[in-house]
Design an enzyme around this catalytic site. Structure first.
Site, PDB file in Angstrom:
ATOM      1  N   HIS A   1       0.871  -1.184   0.000  1.00 32.71           N
ATOM      2  CA  HIS A   1       0.000   0.000   0.000  1.00 32.71           C
ATOM      3  C   HIS A   1       0.908   1.234   0.000  1.00 32.71           C
ATOM      4  O   HIS A   1       2.014   1.202   0.553  1.00 32.71           O
ATOM      5  CB  HIS A   1      -0.842  -0.050   1.282  1.00 32.71           C
ATOM      6  CG  HIS A   1      -1.939   0.953   1.366  1.00 32.71           C
ATOM      7  ND1 HIS A   1      -1.725   2.267   1.715  1.00 32.71           N
ATOM      8  CD2 HIS A   1      -3.281   0.831   1.160  1.00 32.71           C
ATOM      9  CE1 HIS A   1      -2.898   2.901   1.730  1.00 32.71           C
ATOM     10  NE2 HIS A   1      -3.845   2.054   1.395  1.00 32.71           N
TER      11      HIS A   1
ATOM     12  N   ASP B   1       2.786  -4.661   8.122  1.00 29.76           N
ATOM     13  CA  ASP B   1       1.594  -3.829   7.980  1.00 29.76           C
ATOM     14  C   ASP B   1       0.386  -4.756   8.133  1.00 29.76           C
ATOM     15  O   ASP B   1       0.039  -5.501   7.223  1.00 29.76           O
ATOM     16  CB  ASP B   1       1.633  -3.147   6.610  1.00 29.76           C
ATOM     17  CG  ASP B   1       0.329  -2.426   6.283  1.00 29.76           C
ATOM     18  OD1 ASP B   1      -0.604  -2.485   7.108  1.00 29.76           O
ATOM     19  OD2 ASP B   1       0.267  -1.810   5.209  1.00 29.76           O
TER      20      ASP B   1
ATOM     21  N   GLN C   1      -4.842  -5.267   6.932  1.00 32.63           N
ATOM     22  CA  GLN C   1      -5.833  -6.215   6.413  1.00 32.63           C
ATOM     23  C   GLN C   1      -5.764  -7.557   7.136  1.00 32.63           C
ATOM     24  O   GLN C   1      -6.652  -8.398   6.965  1.00 32.63           O
ATOM     25  CB  GLN C   1      -5.623  -6.441   4.899  1.00 32.63           C
ATOM     26  CG  GLN C   1      -5.733  -5.187   4.064  1.00 32.63           C
ATOM     27  CD  GLN C   1      -7.142  -4.600   4.055  1.00 32.63           C
ATOM     28  OE1 GLN C   1      -8.124  -5.258   4.426  1.00 32.63           O
ATOM     29  NE2 GLN C   1      -7.263  -3.343   3.652  1.00 32.63           N
TER      30      GLN C   1
ATOM     31  N   LYS D   1     -10.736  -0.615  10.061  1.00 25.13           N
ATOM     32  CA  LYS D   1     -10.869  -1.838   9.250  1.00 25.13           C
ATOM     33  C   LYS D   1     -11.229  -3.035  10.138  1.00 25.13           C
ATOM     34  O   LYS D   1     -11.508  -4.115   9.657  1.00 25.13           O
ATOM     35  CB  LYS D   1      -9.575  -2.098   8.484  1.00 25.13           C
ATOM     36  CG  LYS D   1      -9.283  -0.989   7.465  1.00 25.13           C
ATOM     37  CD  LYS D   1      -8.112  -1.314   6.617  1.00 25.13           C
ATOM     38  CE  LYS D   1      -7.537  -0.080   5.949  1.00 25.13           C
ATOM     39  NZ  LYS D   1      -8.213   0.273   4.700  1.00 25.13           N
TER      40      LYS D   1
ATOM     41  N   CYS E   1      -4.646   2.388  -3.807  1.00 23.76           N
ATOM     42  CA  CYS E   1      -3.413   2.910  -3.178  1.00 23.76           C
ATOM     43  C   CYS E   1      -2.273   1.912  -3.338  1.00 23.76           C
ATOM     44  O   CYS E   1      -1.472   1.706  -2.393  1.00 23.76           O
ATOM     45  CB  CYS E   1      -3.619   3.238  -1.702  1.00 23.76           C
ATOM     46  SG  CYS E   1      -4.866   4.496  -1.428  1.00 23.76           S
TER      47      CYS E   1
HETATM   48  C1  LIG Z   1      -2.549  -2.917   3.653  1.00 21.72           C
HETATM   49  C2  LIG Z   1      -2.888  -1.520   4.065  1.00 21.72           C
HETATM   50  N1  LIG Z   1      -1.947  -0.769   4.667  1.00 21.72           N
HETATM   51  C3  LIG Z   1      -2.195   0.475   5.061  1.00 21.72           C
HETATM   52  C4  LIG Z   1      -3.412   1.067   4.873  1.00 21.72           C
HETATM   53  C5  LIG Z   1      -3.630   2.464   5.344  1.00 21.72           C
HETATM   54  O1  LIG Z   1      -4.591   2.485   6.348  1.00 21.72           O
HETATM   55  P1  LIG Z   1      -5.184   3.867   6.899  1.00 21.72           P
HETATM   56  O2  LIG Z   1      -5.656   4.618   5.689  1.00 21.72           O
HETATM   57  O3  LIG Z   1      -6.296   3.450   7.797  1.00 21.72           O
HETATM   58  O4  LIG Z   1      -4.077   4.556   7.616  1.00 21.72           O
HETATM   59  C6  LIG Z   1      -4.418   0.346   4.245  1.00 21.72           C
HETATM   60  C7  LIG Z   1      -5.732   0.958   3.959  1.00 21.72           C
HETATM   61  O5  LIG Z   1      -6.369   0.659   2.969  1.00 21.72           O
HETATM   62  C8  LIG Z   1      -4.159  -0.998   3.843  1.00 21.72           C
HETATM   63  O6  LIG Z   1      -5.104  -1.733   3.268  1.00 21.72           O
END
Ligand SMILES: Cc1ncc(COP(=O)(O)O)c(C=O)c1O
Length: 402
Positions: free
Chosen positions: A120, A197, A200, A223, A360
């Site tokens: 991401h 990270d 998900q 999430k 993203c």
């Molecule tokens: C794998 C992953 N990392 C990071 C993020 C970023 O999360 P946030 O926008 O809640 O900070 C997301 C959000 O879609 C994600 O799916």
């Protein structure tokens, strides 16, 4: 269609999901169950006060509730101590915190870090900002043909010059699950730290910091069926101790004078300003909610929906499925000759909400050779009915586009 083996009957817990609406965008953000909404209403409507500073009873009680939230997060992810939990706005802020505070002091020009093609943007751009500031080098691990981070390639790429490996535990586009223990062993094998990270992963898999053995873990509350604006950074105690503050202000200090300021120990050192008090209480309720169901049951439920979706979409001519068969709750696909935005718009008319775009993850789109994908992602409230609605909607897309 394959039967869902572990159905969860939770739709009634989610007042924002009408019965005739298939919400298939949980990977973007999860809908909120009543216990979370109740916790937020109660916090603002009955028990609200600031935390940490008040001398009056209401504030002392709210401080206890806030710190109970920290203990709950620590227990949920198997941290050794609540002091290892730093509250942040979400995964994005957590990674920026690690890049700026840990990266800014522990990395130097010429050091290498390793990311992967499927990250991401929030696990790419903070490292690029650091690269532009101090001159680190960024390497990018490739993917296997079925869309997993290629750990054989990671093993071949890692050198003692690598000081950090930062990887998605579950891909937000492909749903592929990282073999996190192997990734940790590979990183530690060359003396690098590893950040996972877990954005998900945390809503879909049971995670345990002690068992994983990683160094940093990040996730977002929204999430996980909790509120927006709250998330957590976990890092091992001694690592947090070694990190300087990244933002200054109230709550993060020990003693302030114009000559010299000293800082609070972690986690307060990293929590400048009035925190998202109600967010923490809502996150606590969200963790209670998913744990009552059990992450094992949630994973089985979503895996069955993924299997059913992949089987059904596989029979529609012109659909390409991305990602592995055993994806965690997420199915990305393309339809020949139809832009994903058109798929999303027509599905919306059919009361099916999916995500269409680059998610993203533009480097991953480049790798897949598409500008965007359509993505259906599942949560505890979905059922075979939603899969059927998706399939009906896609059949209409096909009819419209001939
Ligand atoms: C794998 C992953 N990392 C990071 C993020 C970023 O999360 P946030 O926008 O809640 O900070 C997301 C959000 O879609 C994600 O799916």
């Amino acid at each position: 269609m394959t039967a869902v083996t572990a159905p969860l009957d939770t739709l009634a817990d989610f007042p924002a999901i009408p019965k005739d609406w298939a919400y298939l965008d949980t990977a973007a953000t999860a809908q909120k169950p009543l216990p979370v909404i109740d916790a937020i209403l109660r916090s603002y409507g009955e028990t609200y006060a600031t935390v940490q500073r008040g001398v009056y009873q209401r504030s002392a009680d709210m401080t206890l509730a806030f710190e109970a939230g920290r203990r709950r997060v620590a227990q949920f992810i198997g941290a050794t101590s609540p002091d290892e939990i730093v509250f942040v706005r979400g995964a994005t802020e957590a990674i920026n915190l690690v890049a700026q505070s840990w990266g800014g002091t522990h990395l130097k020009a010429g050091d290498r870090i390793l990311l992967s093609t499927l990250e991401h943007h929030s696990n790419i751009v903070p490292w690029q900002l650091l690269r532009d500031r101090i001159g680190i080098e960024i390497d990018v691990a490739p993917l296997t043909a079925d869309g997993r981070i290629d750990l054989d390639a990671v093993e071949a790429m890692l050198t003692p010059a690598h000081k950090l490996v930062a990887l998605a535990h579950v891909s937000n586009v492909l749903g592929s699950i990282l073999d996190a223990k192997r990734a940790v062993a590979l990183a530690h094998g060359v003396g690098a730290k590893i950040l996972l990270d877990g954005c998900q992963a945390v809503p879909r898999l049971s995670v345990d910091m002690k068992a994983l053995g990683c160094d940093f873990y990040v996730f977002s509350g929204h999430k996980l069926y909790g509120p927006t604006g709250i998330g957590a950074l976990w890092a091992r105690g001694e690592i947090l101790e070694s990190m300087p503050p990244w933002q200054g202000g109230g709550a993060m200090i020990d003693k302030v004078s114009f000559a010299r300021t000293t800082y609070a120990p972690p986690p307060a050192r990293f929590e400048a300003g009035t925190p998202h008090i109600v967010g923490v209480l809502g996150l606590h309720a969200a963790i209670d909610y998913v744990e009552t169901m059990g992450l094992g049951a949630i994973h089985a439920h979503e895996a069955a929906l993924v299997t059913a979706t992949r089987a059904a979409l596989g029979t529609i001519n012109g659909i390409t499925l991305f990602g592995p068969e055993d994806s965690a709750g997420i199915v990305s696909f393309a339809m020949e000759g139809v832009h994903p935005h058109d798929i999303g718009t027509i599905l919306d008319e059919e009361k099916v909400a999916i995500r269409a775009g680059h998610h993203c993850a533009q480097p991953l789109m480049d790798h897949l050779g598409v500008p965007a994908t359509a993505r259906a992602s599942f949560g505890v409230y979905n059922s075979e009915n939603d899969v059927a609605a998706l399939v009906r909607g896609l059949e209409r897309v096909k009819r419209i586009f001939g």
